[in-house]
Design a protein around this motif. Sequence first.
Motif, short mmCIF file in Angstrom:
data_model
loop_
_atom_site.label_atom_id
_atom_site.label_comp_id
_atom_site.label_asym_id
_atom_site.label_seq_id
_atom_site.Cartn_x
_atom_site.Cartn_y
_atom_site.Cartn_z
N CYS A 65 116.06 77.23 54.12
CA CYS A 65 116.08 76.18 53.11
C CYS A 65 117.43 76.18 52.40
O CYS A 65 118.29 77.03 52.69
CB CYS A 65 114.93 76.36 52.12
SG CYS A 65 114.79 78.02 51.44
N ALA A 66 117.62 75.23 51.49
CA ALA A 66 118.92 75.12 50.83
C ALA A 66 118.75 74.46 49.47
O ALA A 66 117.81 73.68 49.25
CB ALA A 66 119.89 74.31 51.69
N LEU A 124 123.36 69.23 54.97
CA LEU A 124 122.22 70.16 55.00
C LEU A 124 120.95 69.45 55.46
O LEU A 124 120.18 69.99 56.27
CB LEU A 124 122.01 70.76 53.61
CG LEU A 124 123.13 71.67 53.10
CD1 LEU A 124 122.96 71.93 51.61
CD2 LEU A 124 123.15 72.99 53.87
N ILE A 125 120.72 68.25 54.95
CA ILE A 125 119.51 67.51 55.31
C ILE A 125 119.52 67.15 56.79
O ILE A 125 118.48 67.17 57.46
CB ILE A 125 119.37 66.26 54.43
CG1 ILE A 125 119.10 66.67 52.98
CG2 ILE A 125 118.23 65.36 54.93
CD1 ILE A 125 119.23 65.52 51.99
N ASN A 158 116.40 56.89 56.73
CA ASN A 158 116.89 56.65 58.08
C ASN A 158 117.58 57.84 58.75
O ASN A 158 117.71 57.85 59.98
CB ASN A 158 117.86 55.46 58.07
CG ASN A 158 117.17 54.18 57.66
OD1 ASN A 158 116.22 53.74 58.30
ND2 ASN A 158 117.64 53.56 56.59
N GLU A 159 117.99 58.83 57.98
CA GLU A 159 118.71 59.94 58.60
C GLU A 159 118.05 61.29 58.41
O GLU A 159 118.40 62.26 59.10
CB GLU A 159 120.15 59.98 58.08
CG GLU A 159 120.97 58.76 58.48
CD GLU A 159 122.46 58.97 58.26
OE1 GLU A 159 122.98 60.02 58.68
OE2 GLU A 159 123.08 58.08 57.66
N LYS A 160 117.13 61.42 57.49
CA LYS A 160 116.43 62.69 57.29
C LYS A 160 115.58 63.01 58.52
O LYS A 160 114.81 62.17 58.98
CB LYS A 160 115.52 62.60 56.06
CG LYS A 160 114.76 63.89 55.76
CD LYS A 160 113.84 63.73 54.57
CE LYS A 160 112.59 62.95 54.92
NZ LYS A 160 111.72 63.66 55.90
N VAL A 166 112.60 67.04 51.36
CA VAL A 166 113.69 66.93 50.39
C VAL A 166 113.08 66.77 49.01
O VAL A 166 112.24 65.90 48.78
CB VAL A 166 114.62 65.75 50.71
CG1 VAL A 166 115.71 65.63 49.65
CG2 VAL A 166 115.25 65.91 52.09
N VAL A 167 113.53 67.63 48.07
CA VAL A 167 113.02 67.61 46.70
C VAL A 167 114.14 67.16 45.78
O VAL A 167 115.24 67.73 45.80
CB VAL A 167 112.52 69.01 46.28
CG1 VAL A 167 111.91 68.95 44.88
CG2 VAL A 167 111.51 69.55 47.28
#
Length: 207
Positions: A65-66, A124-125, A158-160, A166-167
Amino acid sequence: MTDTDAEINARHAERMKRMQAARKKMMAKKTNKKGLIIIHTGNGKGKSSSGFGMILRCIGHGFPCAVVQFIKGSMHSAERELLKDRFSDICQVHVMGEGFTWDTQDRERDIAAATKAWEKAKDLIRNPDIKMVLLDEINIALRYDYLDAEEVADFLLNEKPEMTHVVLTGRNAPDVLIDIADLVSEMKEIKHPFRKQGIAAQPGVEY
């Protein structure tokens, strides 16, 4: 005539049995899984704390995670130090902000910092090996128009990667993000010791 404890307990057990059966039936239909867009917003305390709690939960499961911090970079954070000191092998922490806008007093500098943080967040995502990315206080950057909320929403839609969570935390989450989010929680302030009693922020509570 007053019911006996045994009769009350028997009725309770029967109600719980019916509830259990109904829940099992409901859960049997809830089999879909996906990466979620999660927002913690509102004027109450606990938005970032909740986000960090979810990161620690991921670590507990062994998921990479990041964290990208957009605003509070100059402030001490016990959660951040814990992640960097003990879990750097599984959790990346990127401190990109320089403090609140009233501290920097330089809009162009704040925009540059937020833009750099967003570019790091996108990298990162996009990495499908990372299970969750926390964008801490990104809503503040969006509120002051340091970033374009429409662009953020478009990227997440569209890119995740399909299974990446994602928070996004911070007050005043924009409507365009609330509209696309899967989970939105609002922390509402009822009482705060700073406002009511003049008590300063304290370690272990605020930071």
